[in-house]
Design a protein around this motif. Structure first.
Motif, PDB file in Angstrom:
ATOM      1  N   ILE A 160      23.065  40.834  -2.648  1.00  0.00           N
ATOM      2  CA  ILE A 160      22.468  39.605  -2.542  1.00  0.00           C
ATOM      3  C   ILE A 160      21.568  38.965  -3.343  1.00  0.00           C
ATOM      4  CG2 ILE A 160      21.182  38.255  -0.843  1.00  0.00           C
ATOM      5  CD1 ILE A 160      22.387  40.093   1.470  1.00  0.00           C
ATOM      6  N   ASN A 161      22.140  37.883  -4.059  1.00  0.00           N
ATOM      7  CA  ASN A 161      21.231  37.214  -5.098  1.00  0.00           C
ATOM      8  C   ASN A 161      21.243  35.665  -4.728  1.00  0.00           C
ATOM      9  OD1 ASN A 161      20.578  36.029  -7.527  1.00  0.00           O
ATOM     10  ND2 ASN A 161      21.265  37.747  -8.767  1.00  0.00           N
ATOM     11  N   GLU A 162      20.452  34.867  -4.653  1.00  0.00           N
ATOM     12  CA  GLU A 162      20.400  33.616  -4.360  1.00  0.00           C
ATOM     13  C   GLU A 162      21.385  32.781  -5.402  1.00  0.00           C
ATOM     14  OE1 GLU A 162      16.328  31.693  -5.685  1.00  0.00           O
ATOM     15  OE2 GLU A 162      16.438  32.487  -3.806  1.00  0.00           O
ATOM     16  N   ASN A 163      21.329  33.396  -6.781  1.00  0.00           N
ATOM     17  CA  ASN A 163      21.813  32.755  -7.896  1.00  0.00           C
ATOM     18  C   ASN A 163      23.432  33.403  -8.052  1.00  0.00           C
ATOM     19  OD1 ASN A 163      19.349  31.181  -8.416  1.00  0.00           O
ATOM     20  ND2 ASN A 163      18.750  32.957  -9.607  1.00  0.00           N
ATOM     21  N   TRP A 164      23.780  34.380  -7.393  1.00  0.00           N
ATOM     22  CA  TRP A 164      25.021  35.001  -7.526  1.00  0.00           C
ATOM     23  C   TRP A 164      25.494  35.087  -8.809  1.00  0.00           C
ATOM     24  CZ3 TRP A 164      27.767  37.915  -4.430  1.00  0.00           C
ATOM     25  CH2 TRP A 164      27.568  38.237  -3.205  1.00  0.00           C
ATOM     26  N   ASP A 165      24.642  36.179  -9.479  1.00  0.00           N
ATOM     27  CA  ASP A 165      24.948  36.282 -11.022  1.00  0.00           C
ATOM     28  C   ASP A 165      25.910  37.277 -11.230  1.00  0.00           C
ATOM     29  OD1 ASP A 165      23.795  38.624 -10.526  1.00  0.00           O
ATOM     30  OD2 ASP A 165      22.242  38.406 -11.684  1.00  0.00           O
ATOM     31  N   ARG A 166      26.425  37.651 -12.423  1.00  0.00           N
ATOM     32  CA  ARG A 166      27.510  38.326 -12.902  1.00  0.00           C
ATOM     33  C   ARG A 166      27.359  39.851 -12.150  1.00  0.00           C
ATOM     34  NH1 ARG A 166      29.225  40.295 -18.717  1.00  0.00           N
ATOM     35  NH2 ARG A 166      30.902  41.771 -18.178  1.00  0.00           N
ATOM     36  N   THR A 167      26.201  40.503 -12.093  1.00  0.00           N
ATOM     37  CA  THR A 167      25.852  41.731 -11.688  1.00  0.00           C
ATOM     38  C   THR A 167      26.080  41.615  -9.920  1.00  0.00           C
ATOM     39  OG1 THR A 167      24.177  42.097 -13.318  1.00  0.00           O
ATOM     40  CG2 THR A 167      24.173  43.618 -11.452  1.00  0.00           C
ATOM     41  N   SER A 168      25.564  40.648  -9.485  1.00  0.00           N
ATOM     42  CA  SER A 168      26.124  40.538  -7.914  1.00  0.00           C
ATOM     43  C   SER A 168      27.550  40.289  -7.605  1.00  0.00           C
ATOM     44  CB  SER A 168      25.649  39.167  -7.466  1.00  0.00           C
ATOM     45  OG  SER A 168      23.984  39.216  -7.666  1.00  0.00           O
ATOM     46  N   PHE A 169      28.275  39.660  -8.307  1.00  0.00           N
ATOM     47  CA  PHE A 169      29.738  39.632  -8.295  1.00  0.00           C
ATOM     48  C   PHE A 169      30.430  41.004  -8.592  1.00  0.00           C
ATOM     49  CE2 PHE A 169      29.261  34.839  -9.194  1.00  0.00           C
ATOM     50  CZ  PHE A 169      29.785  34.516  -8.178  1.00  0.00           C
ATOM     51  N   TYR A 170      29.878  41.505  -9.610  1.00  0.00           N
ATOM     52  CA  TYR A 170      30.500  42.995  -9.779  1.00  0.00           C
ATOM     53  C   TYR A 170      30.108  43.962  -8.703  1.00  0.00           C
ATOM     54  CZ  TYR A 170      30.906  47.394 -11.802  1.00  0.00           C
ATOM     55  OH  TYR A 170      31.430  48.927 -12.007  1.00  0.00           O
ATOM     56  N   PHE A 171      28.874  44.073  -8.161  1.00  0.00           N
ATOM     57  CA  PHE A 171      28.603  45.055  -7.175  1.00  0.00           C
ATOM     58  C   PHE A 171      29.376  44.616  -5.974  1.00  0.00           C
ATOM     59  CE2 PHE A 171      24.489  46.302  -9.269  1.00  0.00           C
ATOM     60  CZ  PHE A 171      24.975  47.495  -9.649  1.00  0.00           C
TER      61      PHE A 171
END
Length: 194
Positions: free
Chosen positions: A139-150
């Motif tokens: 969970i990341n309000e910015n939905w960064d690359r790491t969030s998508f990967y996880f």
């Protein structure tokens, strides 16, 4: 191992370019020199870099000390066991870690549980506490690359309702701010096929 070598190891493990790893916190050229060991990074900037990518700061500094074991070889064994669908080897690795009497880093626990889930097609071995930790990583309000990967890696570990909510949230975030990097696109297209 020095700071530059360890940063490089973390960067390769995460699949980042040097520019992505620098994260706008320091110039890419400076970051490159830090990796090569020709420049030293300020502690404040180092911590900001680690936090920007959700790397555990304490674990990073423990790994710098000679007494800490590198778990990247262990992770390679986990990935191999997962790819060959060898659940017995996954359990052997868990037993070996327990016998060492050292608590492995959270990311390694995550990899073990992920491998078990992929091999058995079940998240029964994943405790609710571990599922909560995994959701917090994603969970990341910015939905960064790491969030998508996880998310792409961990969806199998979640109950269907949580997975659906996170996928919908990721999908909406993507359309608010489209990204063109491959891992993000792979995740979005895998779940929605657009």
């Amino acid at each position: 191992m020095n700071i530059g070598q360890l940063l490089r190891e973390y960067r390769f493990h995460a699949g980042f370019t040097q520019k992505e790893m620098a994260a706008g916190i320091i110039p890419e050229s400076f970051y490159s020199r830090v990796e090569r060991g020709t420049r030293e990074i300020d502690a404040k900037d180092l911590v900001r870099l680690l936090e920007a990518h959700r790397f555990d700061v304490a674990t990073f500094f423990r790994r710098l000390s000679k007494s800490d074991k590198s778990y990247f070889e262990t992770e390679s064994q986990i990935v191999f066991a997962m790819n060959t669908k060898n659940i017995a080897r996954i359990h052997e690795i868990e037993d070996e870690l327990q016998k060492e009497g050292v608590t492995p880093p959270k990311w390694l626990e995550f990899r073990l549980k992920l491998a078990s889930a992929w091999i058995t097609h079940s998240s029964k071995e994943v405790s609710p506490a571990m599922q909560d930790k995994i959701k917090k990583l994603i969970i990341n309000e910015n939905w960064d690359r790491t969030s998508f990967y996880f998310l792409s890696q961990a969806v199998i570990l979640m109950n269907i309702d949580d997975a659906k909510k996170l996928i919908e949230s990721a999908y909406q975030a993507f359309y608010r701010k489209p990204s063109t990097d491959a891992p993000t696109l792979e995740t979005i297209y895998f779940y929605h096929g657009d």
